[in-house]
Scaffold this active site. Structure first.
Site, PDB file in Angstrom:
ATOM      1  N   ASP A   8     -11.339  -4.512   2.967  1.00 49.56           N
ATOM      2  CA  ASP A   8     -12.316  -3.428   2.849  1.00 49.56           C
ATOM      3  C   ASP A   8     -13.753  -3.934   2.997  1.00 49.56           C
ATOM      4  O   ASP A   8     -14.633  -3.190   3.426  1.00 49.56           O
ATOM      5  CB  ASP A   8     -12.137  -2.687   1.517  1.00 49.56           C
ATOM      6  CG  ASP A   8     -10.940  -1.738   1.546  1.00 49.56           C
ATOM      7  OD1 ASP A   8     -10.646  -1.200   2.626  1.00 49.56           O
ATOM      8  OD2 ASP A   8     -10.307  -1.549   0.494  1.00 49.56           O
ATOM      9  N   THR A  57     -17.464   9.812   0.187  1.00 49.15           N
ATOM     10  CA  THR A  57     -17.076   9.823   1.592  1.00 49.15           C
ATOM     11  C   THR A  57     -15.714   9.154   1.834  1.00 49.15           C
ATOM     12  O   THR A  57     -15.307   8.970   2.963  1.00 49.15           O
ATOM     13  CB  THR A  57     -18.132   9.096   2.456  1.00 49.15           C
ATOM     14  OG1 THR A  57     -18.314   7.776   1.927  1.00 49.15           O
ATOM     15  CG2 THR A  57     -19.455   9.828   2.438  1.00 49.15           C
ATOM     16  N   HIS A  58     -15.010   8.816   0.757  1.00 52.33           N
ATOM     17  CA  HIS A  58     -13.707   8.147   0.891  1.00 52.33           C
ATOM     18  C   HIS A  58     -13.807   6.933   1.815  1.00 52.33           C
ATOM     19  O   HIS A  58     -12.961   6.727   2.676  1.00 52.33           O
ATOM     20  CB  HIS A  58     -12.645   9.120   1.411  1.00 52.33           C
ATOM     21  CG  HIS A  58     -12.478  10.306   0.515  1.00 52.33           C
ATOM     22  ND1 HIS A  58     -11.599  10.315  -0.535  1.00 52.33           N
ATOM     23  CD2 HIS A  58     -13.106  11.504   0.487  1.00 52.33           C
ATOM     24  CE1 HIS A  58     -11.673  11.473  -1.171  1.00 52.33           C
ATOM     25  NE2 HIS A  58     -12.589  12.204  -0.577  1.00 52.33           N
ATOM     26  N   ASP A  59     -14.865   6.178   1.660  1.00 51.16           N
ATOM     27  CA  ASP A  59     -15.036   4.999   2.495  1.00 51.16           C
ATOM     28  C   ASP A  59     -14.249   3.832   1.917  1.00 51.16           C
ATOM     29  O   ASP A  59     -13.554   3.972   0.910  1.00 51.16           O
ATOM     30  CB  ASP A  59     -16.527   4.669   2.645  1.00 51.16           C
ATOM     31  CG  ASP A  59     -16.849   4.305   4.077  1.00 51.16           C
ATOM     32  OD1 ASP A  59     -16.136   3.432   4.624  1.00 51.16           O
ATOM     33  OD2 ASP A  59     -17.783   4.885   4.645  1.00 51.16           O
ATOM     34  N   ASP A  60     -14.314   2.667   2.569  1.00 53.65           N
ATOM     35  CA  ASP A  60     -13.467   1.551   2.168  1.00 53.65           C
ATOM     36  C   ASP A  60     -13.959   0.840   0.916  1.00 53.65           C
ATOM     37  O   ASP A  60     -13.171   0.279   0.172  1.00 53.65           O
ATOM     38  CB  ASP A  60     -13.362   0.553   3.330  1.00 53.65           C
ATOM     39  CG  ASP A  60     -12.580   1.145   4.477  1.00 53.65           C
ATOM     40  OD1 ASP A  60     -11.391   1.431   4.268  1.00 53.65           O
ATOM     41  OD2 ASP A  60     -13.159   1.362   5.545  1.00 53.65           O
ATOM     42  N   CYS A  73       0.810  -1.217   0.000  1.00 52.79           N
ATOM     43  CA  CYS A  73       0.000   0.000   0.000  1.00 52.79           C
ATOM     44  C   CYS A  73       0.844   1.267   0.000  1.00 52.79           C
ATOM     45  O   CYS A  73       0.318   2.363  -0.139  1.00 52.79           O
ATOM     46  CB  CYS A  73      -0.958   0.001   1.184  1.00 52.79           C
ATOM     47  SG  CYS A  73      -2.240  -1.249   1.030  1.00 52.79           S
ATOM     48  N   GLY A  90     -10.486 -13.788 -13.482  1.00 46.23           N
ATOM     49  CA  GLY A  90      -9.484 -12.747 -13.318  1.00 46.23           C
ATOM     50  C   GLY A  90      -9.041 -12.179 -14.646  1.00 46.23           C
ATOM     51  O   GLY A  90      -9.662 -12.426 -15.687  1.00 46.23           O
ATOM     52  N   HIS A  91      -7.967 -11.407 -14.616  1.00 39.02           N
ATOM     53  CA  HIS A  91      -7.449 -10.773 -15.814  1.00 39.02           C
ATOM     54  C   HIS A  91      -5.948 -10.578 -15.642  1.00 39.02           C
ATOM     55  O   HIS A  91      -5.490 -10.267 -14.546  1.00 39.02           O
ATOM     56  CB  HIS A  91      -8.141  -9.418 -16.021  1.00 39.02           C
ATOM     57  CG  HIS A  91      -7.820  -8.794 -17.331  1.00 39.02           C
ATOM     58  ND1 HIS A  91      -8.400  -9.221 -18.511  1.00 39.02           N
ATOM     59  CD2 HIS A  91      -6.971  -7.790 -17.656  1.00 39.02           C
ATOM     60  CE1 HIS A  91      -7.920  -8.482 -19.512  1.00 39.02           C
ATOM     61  NE2 HIS A  91      -7.057  -7.623 -19.020  1.00 39.02           N
ATOM     62  N   THR A  92      -5.183 -10.793 -16.722  1.00 41.67           N
ATOM     63  CA  THR A  92      -3.726 -10.657 -16.642  1.00 41.67           C
ATOM     64  C   THR A  92      -3.199  -9.696 -17.700  1.00 41.67           C
ATOM     65  O   THR A  92      -3.746  -9.622 -18.809  1.00 41.67           O
ATOM     66  CB  THR A  92      -3.022 -12.012 -16.857  1.00 41.67           C
ATOM     67  OG1 THR A  92      -3.413 -12.519 -18.136  1.00 41.67           O
ATOM     68  CG2 THR A  92      -3.384 -13.018 -15.785  1.00 41.67           C
TER      69      THR A  92
HETATM   70 CO    CO Z   1      -9.733   0.354   3.448  1.00 38.57          CO
HETATM   71 CO    CO Z   2      -8.771  -0.460  -0.449  1.00 40.81          CO
HETATM   72 CO    CO Z   3     -10.306  -9.805 -19.235  1.00 45.45          CO
END
Ligand code: CO
Ligand code: CO
Ligand code: CO
Length: 356
Positions: free
Chosen positions: A99, A56-59, A26, A146-148
């Site tokens: 989160d 609100t910049h929440d998680d 992070c 997923g994605h790569t």
């Molecule tokens: Co967070």
């Molecule tokens: Co996060």
């Molecule tokens: Co994809």
């Protein structure tokens, strides 16, 4: 973040992911103030079912499906925060899942997000993915795809979908004067990883940081729900002070933190004293300085610890005072032996955060 010329160690038995990055985990978030410039002025998203948006910049975002269920949607991914690929997979997944837990939700599904160099063997990626799989399984969720993308510096994370009751989710905006703040995990992962890169961290200290980052916030969420907690957040790249500041602003209160009651990973203060302070801590200092007062009694090392960018950090839980001691006991007995009361919420004062 400056890209280093990547030299690949051909000894894949002892392959060290940390050697590929300047700053991982992070710590590599964009500075909050810069990000705000990019987000400012974007069209406002309005939808009656969107219960929590980016304002609100929440998680995480919360989207109501029906009267009983809302989705909790979040994603995180970052460059390596540790040497071993299996550890990295587990830590990055635990961080992405966090989160959902910070909002009191349950994990349902996850998608892998992978950026990976063409010249590193797939056995390394396989270990990262195995780590992610094991953490999502531990969380009771499933990986559904997923994605790569090919990239010089590997990055891994998840896009996570969780569920929560549309009337009962937890936000960073519900703190009330008189409430007590509890932190579930010790601080110091950013400083320890930067020490590890220059061989200053002892194995035991490094392992403690790895174990802390791998630890899911699932039990913390369970205990929060048991006590009907209304306000919490998880501590990641903006450090304890940065995330407490978001909570104070979101709740229109001030927060008083007692520096020497904040749990720290053993020996991290010594490492900070030796100068192991990642750039992210100084960025956090910069973006919080206008609204945060450190009293003279707080020494420099503790100040920087409180600003240290955490990866997969603990929950900062806000609870009515009469429940606080009992909750700390429950948290300690579950899987957060270092959970502690770290501060108190007050009426909005001149500064949003006061550290004493
Ligand atoms: Co967070
Ligand atoms: Co996060
Ligand atoms: Co994809």
């Amino acid at each position: 973040m400056t890209l280093q010329k990547v030299t690949i160690n051909t000894d894949f038995e002892n392959f060290d992911l940390l050697k590929l990055v300047d700053q991982g985990g992070c710590s590599s978030k964009l500075p909050a103030a810069e990000l705000a410039k990019a987000l400012a002025g974007l069209p406002k998203v309005e939808d009656e079912n969107l219960l929590v948006n980016i304002d609100t910049h929440d998680d995480a975002g919360v989207y109501k499906i029906n009267d009983e269920q809302a989705l909790v949607l979040t994603t995180d991914f970052f460059p390596p925060i540790c040497s071993d690929p299996y550890d990295f997979g587990q830590i990055s997944a635990a961080n992405s899942l966090s989160d959902v837990y910070a909002m009191g939700g349950k994990v349902l599904t996850a998608l892998n997000l992978v950026l990976f160099p063409a010249n590193v063997p797939m056995t390394i990626l396989k270990e990262i993915l195995r780590g992610g799989h094991d953490k999502v399984t531990e969380a009771g969720g499933i990986i559904v795809g997923g994605h790569t993308i090919e990239d010089d510096i590997p990055k891994y994370g998840l896009a996570v979908t969780g569920t929560v009751h549309p009337d009962k989710f937890i936000t960073n905006a519900g703190a009330k004067p008189g409430d007590i703040l509890i932190l579930t995990k010790p601080l110091g992962t950013g400083a320890i990883i930067s020490a590890k890169k220059i061989d200053l961290a002892e194995d035991e200290t490094y392992q403690k940081a790895i174990d802390t980052m791998k630890l899911l916030n699932d039990k913390g969420a369970e205990i929060m729900n048991e006590y009907s907690v209304k306000c919490a957040t998880d501590i990641t790249g903006f450090g304890l002070i940065g995330h407490a500041l978001k909570m104070a602003r979101g709740s229109e209160v001030s927060i008083k933190i007692k520096a020497d009651s904040v749990p720290a990973i053993e020996k991290v203060i010594d490492l900070i004293d030796m100068g192991c302070i990642p750039g992210a801590a100084f960025r956090n200092l910069e973006f919080t300085s206008d609204d945060c007062l450190f009293e003279n009694s707080v020494d420099y090392n503790h100040k920087m610890l409180l600003l240290d960018a955490q990866t997969s950090g603990g929950l900062l839980i806000c609870t009515p005072a009469e429940k606080a001691d009992e909750m700390v006991g429950k948290l300690r007995n579950s899987k957060y032996p270092e959970a502690a009361i770290v501060g108190v919420v007050t009426e909005k004062a001149e500064k949003a955060i006061i550290v004493h």
